[in-house]
Design a protein around this motif. Structure first.
Motif, PDB file in Angstrom:
ATOM      1  N   ALA A  55      10.319  53.537 -16.090  1.00 58.58           N
ATOM      2  CA  ALA A  55      11.515  52.899 -15.537  1.00 58.58           C
ATOM      3  C   ALA A  55      11.728  51.554 -16.220  1.00 58.58           C
ATOM      4  O   ALA A  55      10.793  50.763 -16.369  1.00 58.58           O
ATOM      5  N   ASN A  56      12.975  51.315 -16.634  1.00 53.71           N
ATOM      6  CA  ASN A  56      13.350  50.052 -17.269  1.00 53.71           C
ATOM      7  C   ASN A  56      14.504  49.438 -16.488  1.00 53.71           C
ATOM      8  O   ASN A  56      15.552  50.078 -16.322  1.00 53.71           O
ATOM      9  N   ALA A  57      14.327  48.233 -16.003  1.00 61.22           N
ATOM     10  CA  ALA A  57      15.365  47.558 -15.229  1.00 61.22           C
ATOM     11  C   ALA A  57      16.049  46.515 -16.100  1.00 61.22           C
ATOM     12  O   ALA A  57      15.422  45.559 -16.540  1.00 61.22           O
ATOM     13  N   ARG A  58      17.338  46.715 -16.348  1.00 61.38           N
ATOM     14  CA  ARG A  58      18.124  45.742 -17.113  1.00 61.38           C
ATOM     15  C   ARG A  58      18.842  44.831 -16.128  1.00 61.38           C
ATOM     16  O   ARG A  58      20.047  44.898 -15.953  1.00 61.38           O
ATOM     17  N   GLY A  59      18.097  43.990 -15.443  1.00 60.26           N
ATOM     18  CA  GLY A  59      18.694  43.096 -14.461  1.00 60.26           C
ATOM     19  C   GLY A  59      17.667  42.676 -13.428  1.00 60.26           C
ATOM     20  O   GLY A  59      16.543  43.191 -13.402  1.00 60.26           O
ATOM     21  N   PRO A  60      18.040  41.764 -12.531  1.00 51.10           N
ATOM     22  CA  PRO A  60      17.106  41.247 -11.517  1.00 51.10           C
ATOM     23  C   PRO A  60      17.000  42.179 -10.317  1.00 51.10           C
ATOM     24  O   PRO A  60      17.536  41.896  -9.249  1.00 51.10           O
ATOM     25  N   ASN A  66      21.106  38.339  -4.106  1.00 50.08           N
ATOM     26  CA  ASN A  66      21.798  37.952  -2.879  1.00 50.08           C
ATOM     27  C   ASN A  66      23.275  38.320  -2.937  1.00 50.08           C
ATOM     28  O   ASN A  66      24.123  37.699  -2.303  1.00 50.08           O
ATOM     29  N   ARG A  67      23.585  39.335  -3.714  1.00 55.25           N
ATOM     30  CA  ARG A  67      24.961  39.816  -3.829  1.00 55.25           C
ATOM     31  C   ARG A  67      24.956  41.341  -3.963  1.00 55.25           C
ATOM     32  O   ARG A  67      23.964  41.946  -4.363  1.00 55.25           O
ATOM     33  N   THR A  68      26.090  41.943  -3.618  1.00 58.11           N
ATOM     34  CA  THR A  68      26.250  43.393  -3.757  1.00 58.11           C
ATOM     35  C   THR A  68      26.422  43.745  -5.225  1.00 58.11           C
ATOM     36  O   THR A  68      27.062  43.000  -5.986  1.00 58.11           O
ATOM     37  N   MET A  69      25.839  44.858  -5.628  1.00 58.11           N
ATOM     38  CA  MET A  69      25.929  45.268  -7.027  1.00 58.11           C
ATOM     39  C   MET A  69      26.102  46.781  -7.114  1.00 58.11           C
ATOM     40  O   MET A  69      25.737  47.531  -6.209  1.00 58.11           O
ATOM     41  N   SER A  70      26.700  47.245  -8.214  1.00 57.03           N
ATOM     42  CA  SER A  70      26.824  48.662  -8.520  1.00 57.03           C
ATOM     43  C   SER A  70      26.049  48.937  -9.797  1.00 57.03           C
ATOM     44  O   SER A  70      26.124  48.157 -10.761  1.00 57.03           O
ATOM     45  N   ALA A  71      25.299  50.025  -9.799  1.00 55.85           N
ATOM     46  CA  ALA A  71      24.436  50.304 -10.942  1.00 55.85           C
ATOM     47  C   ALA A  71      24.351  51.797 -11.199  1.00 55.85           C
ATOM     48  O   ALA A  71      24.698  52.618 -10.352  1.00 55.85           O
ATOM     49  N   GLN A  72      23.885  52.135 -12.407  1.00 61.69           N
ATOM     50  CA  GLN A  72      23.678  53.538 -12.782  1.00 61.69           C
ATOM     51  C   GLN A  72      22.533  53.606 -13.780  1.00 61.69           C
ATOM     52  O   GLN A  72      22.235  52.627 -14.477  1.00 61.69           O
ATOM     53  N   ALA A  73      21.888  54.781 -13.837  1.00 60.91           N
ATOM     54  CA  ALA A  73      20.729  54.961 -14.714  1.00 60.91           C
ATOM     55  C   ALA A  73      21.076  55.863 -15.887  1.00 60.91           C
ATOM     56  O   ALA A  73      21.868  56.803 -15.762  1.00 60.91           O
ATOM     57  N   ILE A  74      20.459  55.561 -17.032  1.00 60.31           N
ATOM     58  CA  ILE A  74      20.584  56.396 -18.229  1.00 60.31           C
ATOM     59  C   ILE A  74      19.221  57.024 -18.498  1.00 60.31           C
ATOM     60  O   ILE A  74      18.233  56.303 -18.669  1.00 60.31           O
ATOM     61  N   PRO A  75      19.129  58.364 -18.554  1.00 63.57           N
ATOM     62  CA  PRO A  75      17.842  59.004 -18.836  1.00 63.57           C
ATOM     63  C   PRO A  75      17.615  59.175 -20.332  1.00 63.57           C
ATOM     64  O   PRO A  75      18.559  59.252 -21.119  1.00 63.57           O
ATOM     65  N   THR A  91      16.744  53.919 -17.778  1.00 62.71           N
ATOM     66  CA  THR A  91      17.160  52.528 -17.882  1.00 62.71           C
ATOM     67  C   THR A  91      18.260  52.288 -16.861  1.00 62.71           C
ATOM     68  O   THR A  91      19.313  52.940 -16.905  1.00 62.71           O
ATOM     69  N   PHE A  92      18.009  51.389 -15.917  1.00 66.89           N
ATOM     70  CA  PHE A  92      18.965  51.120 -14.844  1.00 66.89           C
ATOM     71  C   PHE A  92      19.753  49.862 -15.196  1.00 66.89           C
ATOM     72  O   PHE A  92      19.183  48.811 -15.456  1.00 66.89           O
ATOM     73  N   PHE A  93      21.071  49.964 -15.236  1.00 68.45           N
ATOM     74  CA  PHE A  93      21.907  48.829 -15.620  1.00 68.45           C
ATOM     75  C   PHE A  93      23.035  48.645 -14.615  1.00 68.45           C
ATOM     76  O   PHE A  93      23.430  49.579 -13.916  1.00 68.45           O
TER      77      PHE A  93
END
Length: 205
Positions: A81-86, A115-124, A178-180
């Motif tokens: 798993a790779n997180a591109r963000g906090p 401390n904010r709402t976010m939308s994200a998606q993963a790339i396999p 990779t989650f961005f």
């Protein structure tokens, strides 16, 4: 009188026909089952049943049930798993051993620590690359985008089957996500990113 007799005969014939049709329809089920047992094909049971414990729909179960399990081979699937963000993003387990054709499920854990709402998606992505066409995901969080509130946690399943036709020399597969954040720059998959870095390094040398 003659007309009434003819009508009674016609009603009798229609009753016989209706009874015959009913009997034929009733007999279709045991006939179908007998054919299925003789040929080894059982579409009826595939569409009506779910695979126990995996929560998949009957359509997904049908795809799985049509796959032959190769118990002579074992493939190790590693999860990355790779997180591109906090945010926090990781698999519940690092590896799993499966037989080709066997249905397997792994959970991924995600938390929005901002401390904010976010939308994200993963790339396999997959390694080795020749494994990608043989790695069939029946259920995956990467199929959709998700919106998470501040601090919200999610547990997502990935249900997959490895095609038994996968090359014999493939004994280990790495499934990487990779989650961005949606709305930002879409990152390259891990292996593509590494290739681009190597290309730039070579060009600058």
């Amino acid at each position: 009188m003659a007309l009434r007799t003819e009508n009674l005969k016609m009603v009798g014939k229609l009753a016989v026909v209706a009874l015959g049709m009913f009997a034929f329809g009733y007999a279709l089920i045991p006939i179908y089952r007998a054919i299925c047992e003789a040929t080894g094909i059982n579409i009826l049971s595939i569409t009506e049943k779910q695979v126990p414990g995996n929560g998949l729909t009957s359509a997904a179960a049908a795809r799985t049930a049509n796959t032959q399990i190769d118990k002579t081979r074992t493939i190790t699937v590693e999860f990355d798993a790779n997180a591109r963000g906090p945010w926090s993003f990781k698999p519940a387990q690092r590896s799993l051993q499966v037989h080709p054709g066997e249905l397997a499920t792994v959970m991924y854990e995600f938390q929005n620590v901002q401390n904010r709402t976010m939308s994200a998606q993963a790339i396999p992505s997959y390694a080795p690359r020749q494994a990608a066409p043989h790695f069939n995901k029946l259920e995956c969080f990467c199929f959709n985008q998700y919106t998470l509130a501040p601090g919200e946690k999610k547990d997502w399943p990935v249900a997959f089957v490895i095609d038994p036709r996968i090359p014999k020399d493939v004994t280990t597969i790495t499934l990487s996500y990779t989650f961005f954040e949606v709305g930002g720059k879409v990152p390259l998959p891990p292996e593509a990113s590494a290739a681009a870095t190597n290309a730039k390094t070579g060009a600058g040398a």
